[in-house]
Write a protein that holds these residues in place. Structure first.
Motif, PDB file in Angstrom:
ATOM      1  N   TRP A 109       0.803  -1.280  -0.027  1.00 53.02           N
ATOM      2  CA  TRP A 109       0.042  -0.102  -0.078  1.00 53.02           C
ATOM      3  C   TRP A 109       0.845   1.340  -0.063  1.00 53.02           C
ATOM      4  O   TRP A 109       1.744   1.444   0.856  1.00 53.02           O
ATOM      5  CB  TRP A 109      -0.815  -0.050   1.091  1.00 53.02           C
ATOM      6  N   ARG A 178      -6.014   0.316   7.669  1.00 52.09           N
ATOM      7  CA  ARG A 178      -7.344  -0.252   8.459  1.00 52.09           C
ATOM      8  C   ARG A 178      -8.424   0.936   8.421  1.00 52.09           C
ATOM      9  O   ARG A 178      -9.539   0.798   8.118  1.00 52.09           O
ATOM     10  CB  ARG A 178      -6.972  -0.616   9.912  1.00 52.09           C
ATOM     11  N   SER A 209       0.371 -10.561  -5.374  1.00 49.72           N
ATOM     12  CA  SER A 209       1.289 -11.246  -6.055  1.00 49.72           C
ATOM     13  C   SER A 209       0.308 -12.059  -7.333  1.00 49.72           C
ATOM     14  O   SER A 209      -0.938 -12.166  -6.909  1.00 49.72           O
ATOM     15  CB  SER A 209       1.990 -12.294  -5.341  1.00 49.72           C
ATOM     16  N   LEU A 211      -0.190 -15.258  -9.003  1.00 51.26           N
ATOM     17  CA  LEU A 211       0.004 -16.643  -8.783  1.00 51.26           C
ATOM     18  C   LEU A 211      -0.516 -17.389 -10.011  1.00 51.26           C
ATOM     19  O   LEU A 211      -0.377 -18.528 -10.521  1.00 51.26           O
ATOM     20  CB  LEU A 211      -0.407 -17.363  -7.822  1.00 51.26           C
TER      21      LEU A 211
ATOM     22  N   ALA B 101      -4.243 -10.615   7.942  1.00 55.07           N
ATOM     23  CA  ALA B 101      -4.214  -9.119   7.524  1.00 55.07           C
ATOM     24  C   ALA B 101      -2.836  -8.424   7.358  1.00 55.07           C
ATOM     25  O   ALA B 101      -1.965  -8.855   7.849  1.00 55.07           O
ATOM     26  CB  ALA B 101      -5.076  -8.241   8.071  1.00 55.07           C
ATOM     27  N   PHE B 102      -2.409  -8.320   5.845  1.00 57.18           N
ATOM     28  CA  PHE B 102      -1.177  -7.742   5.760  1.00 57.18           C
ATOM     29  C   PHE B 102       0.075  -8.331   5.647  1.00 57.18           C
ATOM     30  O   PHE B 102       0.660  -8.482   4.672  1.00 57.18           O
ATOM     31  CB  PHE B 102      -0.704  -6.453   6.552  1.00 57.18           C
ATOM     32  N   VAL B 106       1.698 -16.158   0.494  1.00 58.95           N
ATOM     33  CA  VAL B 106       0.973 -17.154  -0.562  1.00 58.95           C
ATOM     34  C   VAL B 106       1.148 -18.766  -0.346  1.00 58.95           C
ATOM     35  O   VAL B 106       2.236 -18.958   0.735  1.00 58.95           O
ATOM     36  CB  VAL B 106       1.688 -16.947  -2.088  1.00 58.95           C
ATOM     37  N   GLN B 108       1.725 -21.678  -2.688  1.00 58.23           N
ATOM     38  CA  GLN B 108       1.554 -22.121  -4.243  1.00 58.23           C
ATOM     39  C   GLN B 108       0.955 -23.139  -4.465  1.00 58.23           C
ATOM     40  O   GLN B 108       0.560 -23.789  -3.816  1.00 58.23           O
ATOM     41  CB  GLN B 108       3.328 -22.020  -4.249  1.00 58.23           C
ATOM     42  N   TRP B 109       0.826 -23.326  -5.748  1.00 58.78           N
ATOM     43  CA  TRP B 109       0.054 -24.333  -6.445  1.00 58.78           C
ATOM     44  C   TRP B 109       0.875 -25.812  -6.152  1.00 58.78           C
ATOM     45  O   TRP B 109       1.713 -26.158  -6.382  1.00 58.78           O
ATOM     46  CB  TRP B 109       0.208 -24.221  -8.180  1.00 58.78           C
ATOM     47  N   GLU B 139     -12.707 -11.345  -2.290  1.00 56.39           N
ATOM     48  CA  GLU B 139     -11.393 -11.201  -3.404  1.00 56.39           C
ATOM     49  C   GLU B 139     -10.050 -10.403  -2.775  1.00 56.39           C
ATOM     50  O   GLU B 139      -9.065 -10.799  -3.525  1.00 56.39           O
ATOM     51  CB  GLU B 139     -12.023 -10.577  -4.645  1.00 56.39           C
ATOM     52  N   PHE B 140     -10.227  -9.918  -1.783  1.00 57.76           N
ATOM     53  CA  PHE B 140      -8.840  -9.257  -1.381  1.00 57.76           C
ATOM     54  C   PHE B 140      -8.199  -9.924  -0.179  1.00 57.76           C
ATOM     55  O   PHE B 140      -7.049  -9.384   0.151  1.00 57.76           O
ATOM     56  CB  PHE B 140      -9.346  -7.745  -1.008  1.00 57.76           C
ATOM     57  N   MET B 145      -7.779 -20.584  -4.187  1.00 56.20           N
ATOM     58  CA  MET B 145      -8.080 -20.852  -5.485  1.00 56.20           C
ATOM     59  C   MET B 145      -7.828 -22.135  -5.949  1.00 56.20           C
ATOM     60  O   MET B 145      -6.891 -22.807  -5.359  1.00 56.20           O
ATOM     61  CB  MET B 145      -6.922 -19.897  -6.269  1.00 56.20           C
ATOM     62  N   THR B 208      -3.150 -16.496  -2.734  1.00 56.12           N
ATOM     63  CA  THR B 208      -2.244 -15.389  -2.710  1.00 56.12           C
ATOM     64  C   THR B 208      -1.959 -14.787  -1.404  1.00 56.12           C
ATOM     65  O   THR B 208      -2.565 -15.023  -0.464  1.00 56.12           O
ATOM     66  CB  THR B 208      -2.735 -14.342  -4.047  1.00 56.12           C
ATOM     67  N   SER B 209      -1.046 -13.478  -1.265  1.00 55.32           N
ATOM     68  CA  SER B 209      -1.061 -12.978  -0.011  1.00 55.32           C
ATOM     69  C   SER B 209      -2.244 -12.410   0.158  1.00 55.32           C
ATOM     70  O   SER B 209      -2.897 -12.059  -0.607  1.00 55.32           O
ATOM     71  CB  SER B 209       0.273 -12.140  -0.290  1.00 55.32           C
ATOM     72  N   LEU B 211      -3.029  -8.780   1.326  1.00 58.36           N
ATOM     73  CA  LEU B 211      -2.594  -7.434   1.566  1.00 58.36           C
ATOM     74  C   LEU B 211      -3.578  -6.647   2.258  1.00 58.36           C
ATOM     75  O   LEU B 211      -3.483  -5.407   2.582  1.00 58.36           O
ATOM     76  CB  LEU B 211      -2.098  -6.638   0.393  1.00 58.36           C
ATOM     77  N   SER B 212      -4.838  -7.078   2.467  1.00 57.12           N
ATOM     78  CA  SER B 212      -6.038  -6.351   2.939  1.00 57.12           C
ATOM     79  C   SER B 212      -5.830  -6.244   4.616  1.00 57.12           C
ATOM     80  O   SER B 212      -4.960  -7.078   5.091  1.00 57.12           O
ATOM     81  CB  SER B 212      -7.181  -6.939   2.412  1.00 57.12           C
ATOM     82  N   PRO B 213      -6.814  -5.392   4.977  1.00 51.47           N
ATOM     83  CA  PRO B 213      -6.706  -5.389   6.425  1.00 51.47           C
ATOM     84  C   PRO B 213      -7.664  -6.317   7.402  1.00 51.47           C
ATOM     85  O   PRO B 213      -8.029  -6.208   8.333  1.00 51.47           O
ATOM     86  CB  PRO B 213      -7.412  -3.819   6.956  1.00 51.47           C
ATOM     87  N   TRP B 214      -8.165  -7.353   6.494  1.00 51.97           N
ATOM     88  CA  TRP B 214      -8.945  -8.437   7.020  1.00 51.97           C
ATOM     89  C   TRP B 214      -8.318  -9.708   7.266  1.00 51.97           C
ATOM     90  O   TRP B 214      -7.834 -10.171   6.037  1.00 51.97           O
ATOM     91  CB  TRP B 214     -10.177  -8.431   6.150  1.00 51.97           C
TER      92      TRP B 214
END
Lengths: 281, 281
Positions: A109, A178, A209, A211, B101-102, B106, B108-109, B139-140, B145, B208-209, B211-214
């Motif tokens: 961010w 947040r 990222s 993937l 959160a943050f 990841v 990986q597959w 989605e965040f 997946m 994926t990683s 990055l959200s605050p959730w």
């Protein structure tokens, strides 16, 4: 290519405008076809990911590649940028971001103007970003994420992160994110190749990222009001340009037909542009 | 708690079933409330992320925590698992994944059964996963997946990745992922806390990683058919359990009412379970 009053209002409130399918398939294919020869080059302007021999960012491509030099004169974003910034504009930064399938790493961010002010001494946030999708962007290939309305708070405190990825960034702390997300949520505009986003230099954004097996190549242009040009050349010229010549628009078909454009670095990057001219302690 | 023939057919074809809102808000709150005291513990079973002092995975929580021990007896997934595997089941692996959160990094597959076969000598892919969302998944915040249908190909070649994240994983190469995604696409089931996914041990998945605050905390249970129990104890017992006792279901209200459950490791993890019992060159 004028923005409507509704669009201007939305930009003011949200900090971005999304234009799905803005460039035609033919125009986008011309841009996309030029990317491999750019990414193949071993030059300082091409920053590679930590993992894999894969380009994360190719800077200053317009200085040596005719297709991307033509692109920066395109009226479809130069005119809206002039309208929003109430001035002629120049290219402060040009980059192609790879966000390569499998290897494309996160961008944490951040606000771009935070860096432009701290490193480049850009007087005001009168500069904005243009993102042009060269691949389809979906929920799986690391779309740009915005916090709507976050641009209205001006420059936020940030810390210089030199370790997470291969490119140092002034990143915003978790507590602030947040609060901003509580207020504005998160959006991630998705759409086909050829779509475009205009966004404010203070809009907080990030991307995860990638993937997926789908590349997510985009062109990012940062257009600065000419009267607001940077005052300090701490960063190399290929990252923060020192040529403040106003962009003159080419005709709307400038990607489809040949127009003579200047390619000042076509025989190599001048030595002086590869380093900072003013070291700050 | 029987799956319909339509559900059985879909599981066969797609490799997973998604049950939005499967556990009530009250049940989910009880599970969620127990997570902080688990993550706060400094024990070998709690693997932390590379960045931040944040739990990536807490293993074997059901061996010492009454709420999660009650959970593993829940008929809402034990019965469907028995139906799909045509056998009684035991807990091969129990984990709570933080995907904080943050900091959530990841995955990986990979296919889980690839590891179970290579490391644990599990004879067949007669084991499956249950993922229970303790937070809303969007989605965040790094949703799981899946590549639908990828389970039908059996065990795929994989390489042992010990560097990308803090937890080693047998990951599938890019060429294979491209082919699988061309065939089946990618899906990421999203839904409120309390939702559940059942998925096949050979279904290729990643995340994926975040990055959200959730936060995106989930419980992952791997249930193995009792007759298909592992033959090799190379990995520590807290990662690949050595107790093959069939799970007996508790009543459907087992998260809401008290039932006496056994907590074999409540006074600490037995030394023998903290290491591999059979070293392989």
């Amino acid at each position: 290519m004028k923005l409507t009053s509704e669009q201007l209002k939305r930009f003011d409130e949200q900090g971005y405008l999304f234009f799905p399918n803005y460039f035609s398939a033919e125009e986008t294919a011309i841009l996309k076809a030029s990317v491999p020869e750019v990414f193949a080059q071993r030059r300082e302007e091409n920053v590679r990911e930590k993992t894999g021999d894969v380009v994360r960012t190719a800077f200053a491509v317009h200085t040596y590649h005719p297709v991307f030099e033509a692109l920066i004169h395109h009226p479809r974003f130069v005119e809206p940028a002039e309208q929003l910034l109430k001035d002629k504009t120049y290219i402060h930064q040009f980059k192609i971001n790879g966000k390569a399938a499998f290897d494309g790493d996160v961008w944490q961010w951040h606000q771009d103007y935070g860096t432009w002010r701290a490193d480049d001494d850009m007087p005001e946030a009168r500069a904005m970003n243009v993102a042009i999708f060269l691949d389809d962007v979906n929920e799986f290939n690391g779309p740009l994420m915005f916090i709507p309305g976050s641009h209205t708070l001006g420059v936020l405190d940030a810390e210089h992160d030199t370790s997470t990825t291969s490119y140092p960034l002034w990143v915003i702390n978790h507590t602030t994110i947040r609060k901003l997300v509580d207020r504005g949520g998160i959006v991630a505009p998705k759409g086909p190749a050829g779509s475009m986003i205009l966004f404010h230099g203070c809009l907080v954004h990030a991307s995860t990222s990638n993937l997926s097996p789908w590349d997510r190549v985009s062109v990012y242009l940062s257009l600065c009001a000419v009267s607001n040009h940077i005052r300090r050349f701490k960063r190399p010229g290929y990252i923060a340009h020192r040529d403040f010549t106003p962009i003159e628009c080419l005709p709307d078909d400038c990607l489809l037909r040949h127009y003579d454009v200047a390619l000042p670095w076509k025989n190599g990057t001048p030595a002086g542009e590869l380093q900072g001219a003013l070291q700050v302690a």
